[in-house]
Design a protein around this motif. Sequence first.
Motif, mmCIF file in Angstrom:
data_model
loop_
_atom_site.group_PDB
_atom_site.id
_atom_site.type_symbol
_atom_site.label_atom_id
_atom_site.label_comp_id
_atom_site.label_asym_id
_atom_site.label_seq_id
_atom_site.Cartn_x
_atom_site.Cartn_y
_atom_site.Cartn_z
ATOM 1 N N LEU A 3 0.828 -1.213 0.000
ATOM 2 C CA LEU A 3 0.000 0.000 0.000
ATOM 3 C C LEU A 3 0.858 1.257 0.000
ATOM 4 O O LEU A 3 0.556 2.239 -0.694
ATOM 5 C CB LEU A 3 -0.903 -0.021 1.238
ATOM 6 C CG LEU A 3 -1.889 1.156 1.382
ATOM 7 C CD1 LEU A 3 -2.855 1.178 0.208
ATOM 8 C CD2 LEU A 3 -2.647 1.053 2.690
ATOM 9 N N GLN A 4 1.971 1.252 0.746
ATOM 10 C CA GLN A 4 2.860 2.426 0.776
ATOM 11 C C GLN A 4 3.487 2.660 -0.590
ATOM 12 O O GLN A 4 3.583 3.803 -1.049
ATOM 13 C CB GLN A 4 3.931 2.207 1.836
ATOM 14 C CG GLN A 4 4.838 3.408 2.065
ATOM 15 C CD GLN A 4 5.832 3.165 3.162
ATOM 16 O OE1 GLN A 4 5.882 2.074 3.715
ATOM 17 N NE2 GLN A 4 6.615 4.166 3.480
ATOM 18 N N GLU A 5 3.915 1.567 -1.277
ATOM 19 C CA GLU A 5 4.497 1.729 -2.612
ATOM 20 C C GLU A 5 3.463 2.285 -3.590
ATOM 21 O O GLU A 5 3.769 3.157 -4.422
ATOM 22 C CB GLU A 5 5.018 0.383 -3.103
ATOM 23 C CG GLU A 5 6.220 -0.123 -2.323
ATOM 24 C CD GLU A 5 6.669 -1.503 -2.778
ATOM 25 O OE1 GLU A 5 7.706 -1.986 -2.292
ATOM 26 O OE2 GLU A 5 5.976 -2.103 -3.620
ATOM 27 N N THR A 6 2.211 1.789 -3.490
ATOM 28 C CA THR A 6 1.163 2.300 -4.380
ATOM 29 C C THR A 6 0.900 3.778 -4.139
ATOM 30 O O THR A 6 0.768 4.570 -5.087
ATOM 31 C CB THR A 6 -0.134 1.505 -4.147
ATOM 32 O OG1 THR A 6 0.138 0.113 -4.295
ATOM 33 C CG2 THR A 6 -1.195 1.922 -5.157
ATOM 34 N N ASN A 7 0.850 4.177 -2.868
ATOM 35 C CA ASN A 7 0.629 5.608 -2.561
ATOM 36 C C ASN A 7 1.774 6.464 -3.061
ATOM 37 O O ASN A 7 1.570 7.579 -3.547
ATOM 38 C CB ASN A 7 0.455 5.787 -1.053
ATOM 39 C CG ASN A 7 -0.812 5.152 -0.536
ATOM 40 O OD1 ASN A 7 -1.800 5.038 -1.293
ATOM 41 N ND2 ASN A 7 -0.830 4.743 0.712
ATOM 42 N N GLU A 8 3.020 5.925 -2.967
ATOM 43 C CA GLU A 8 4.173 6.702 -3.458
ATOM 44 C C GLU A 8 4.082 6.893 -4.964
ATOM 45 O O GLU A 8 4.377 7.975 -5.495
ATOM 46 C CB GLU A 8 5.467 5.964 -3.084
ATOM 47 C CG GLU A 8 6.729 6.736 -3.365
ATOM 48 C CD GLU A 8 6.831 7.971 -2.501
ATOM 49 O OE1 GLU A 8 6.235 7.990 -1.426
ATOM 50 O OE2 GLU A 8 7.513 8.930 -2.936
ATOM 51 N N GLU A 9 3.670 5.824 -5.689
ATOM 52 C CA GLU A 9 3.521 5.950 -7.151
ATOM 53 C C GLU A 9 2.420 6.943 -7.501
ATOM 54 O O GLU A 9 2.557 7.737 -8.439
ATOM 55 C CB GLU A 9 3.204 4.575 -7.738
ATOM 56 C CG GLU A 9 4.367 3.594 -7.652
ATOM 57 C CD GLU A 9 3.985 2.202 -8.142
ATOM 58 O OE1 GLU A 9 4.860 1.328 -8.174
ATOM 59 O OE2 GLU A 9 2.808 2.016 -8.514
#
Length: 638
Positions: A567-573
């Motif tokens: 979820l953190q990687e998706t939010n960063e993208e």
Amino acid sequence: MERGRMSRATGSRPSDLPMRVQDSNRMSMVYTTPQSKFGKLSIPKPQSGTSERRTSFFGARTSGAGMPRNSIMSGFGGTEKIKDARPLHDKSFVQQCIRQLHEFLTEQGYPGTLSSKTLQSPSTKEFVKMFEFIYRQLDPTFEMPNSKVEEEIPALLKALRYPFVLSKSSMYSVGAPHTWPQALAALVWLIDTVKINWSLMKQDLLFSDFCEDSDSIEEGAEYNKLFLDYTAETYSKFMQGDDTFEEEDEAFLTKLKKLYNVDEAMLVSMEEKHRMLSKEVEQLEKESQTDRLMTKRMEKMKLQADLKKLQSYRSSLETFEANLEKKASELDDELDTTVSHLETLKHERNELQHLLQNQKFTPADVERINREKRELQQTISSLSKSLEDAEQHKWNEEIAFAKAKEKAELKLAEYHKLARKLKLIPQSAENACGHDFEIRPSECGPGSMVQYKMQIQMRLRKLISDVEEENSRLTNANLSLEESCEQVNFDITEKSNDVKQLREQIRKLDERLDFDMQEIAREEQEWAAEIESVENHCKLLEKKVNYGYDEAVQQLKAAQQEYHLVLQETNEERRTVANNLASVFTTAADHLSITEKCLEDLHRQVQRVCSKAVEEDKAAVQKLRETLKSFKSKANSL
């Protein structure tokens, strides 16, 4: 002596004595409990940060491959000194011991002050207080004597069979750099002794026949008999010179499986499943960290999205360019119309000049026309000068009027500001009393301004008189209140004396209550000790029951951590895409505003040039028409 049961730690050897040769093929499941090994799949739990820092504070074992077996117990029975093999002068080891001492004292509620400076170089008094607090964990009734402390502490350590010597002279300067590591190591050894004592207190007797929970399989007589037989057999072989006991391990393991009805097929399937899941987790972690192809694909998708945005921006720019070209063509048509009109005016001017040149006048007519022309020019110049003087006078009067008006507005603003501060404006204000004190220049003319001013002054005088009357009334009330306040203070003084007597009685009652509370607290401590023993027994049972539940909770936490990472990687993208879109839109808007500004400047320049040319031509044509009209009138008069 520690009870003869199987240790909880996976991988420790079953023999009570050290191995002479390290055996890497040793079975790791021999020292595990039946519940933890056979009931569920044994997955190692992640250790806490404090447990990873733990170090064995006992020295290296003195028995080994090069020593005879009869020297194993010499450190306990003889007078031979054992050399301390711990790195007492290593700074990292000393800091680790200080951290462990600080953690233990903090967890157990040490009453003294703990600081890094105190534990780096403590005084003898502080060391004695820490030793007394730790020793009370073993003997709650212990009291440190006031004299000969330097003899009492080494004697207590020797009675606890501390394997190293702590000299009396070191007690006089405990905080010195050469003596504090030895004293610190002794305190840490004492802490380990306390923890071992706690673990022994929580365990039951050797045989479960004397316990209340005799129906527990692990604590039963059959399990103890198997373990004692296995220990006796392996120890006898160890004394004969063997260091590996594979046959005994296999036989003991077979008997345990038979005793606890172990399903080996289920264990194998669970281990295979655990191995596959671990391999899949490692593969997923490697892919999430080092998958360059996935990274390049994500970059390609981002670039394609940027390309689509640029193409859409290009199409919008083309549409905007077409609109600008349409506006430019309209301006060109308008310019052509203006040029054609200008050409027509020039043609008319040429015709009038030609007509003027072809007229025939006598020299007297020309002289008379010139004289009249000069008189008209003089008249025009004088009228122009008078007009300029009149405009200048008008401008000066307007400036003077504006200054006077500005001063009046400033005074009016100050009046309104003061009136609002005094709560006179608006009409519904607190001090307005229903009167309107606001001055409106637009409503009153020049003649009624004086009358309006007089009305406001009369209202203000009346308001001032009312305020003075109210002030005198409040002053009288204040004097009466001060007299009553003095009377109240006198009463308070008398009551305070009564309160002091009551407090003395309350203090005596509190002392008696404290004595009673101490008696009650002593009884509660006895009850609390009994309750704590019962709770510890309950916690041990709960730990056995909830072992599988803890493993499931850990697996759930691992899955949640992985979900939060994704979820953190998706939010960063998403944030990266939003930032790129914002930068593209900002660049496009800036370019569009610059283009519009340039076109507006060009349009204003074209309009300025056209209007200037048209005005010049109109002025010339008008002048020629007036000249022609004057000539026609003079010709007709002749």
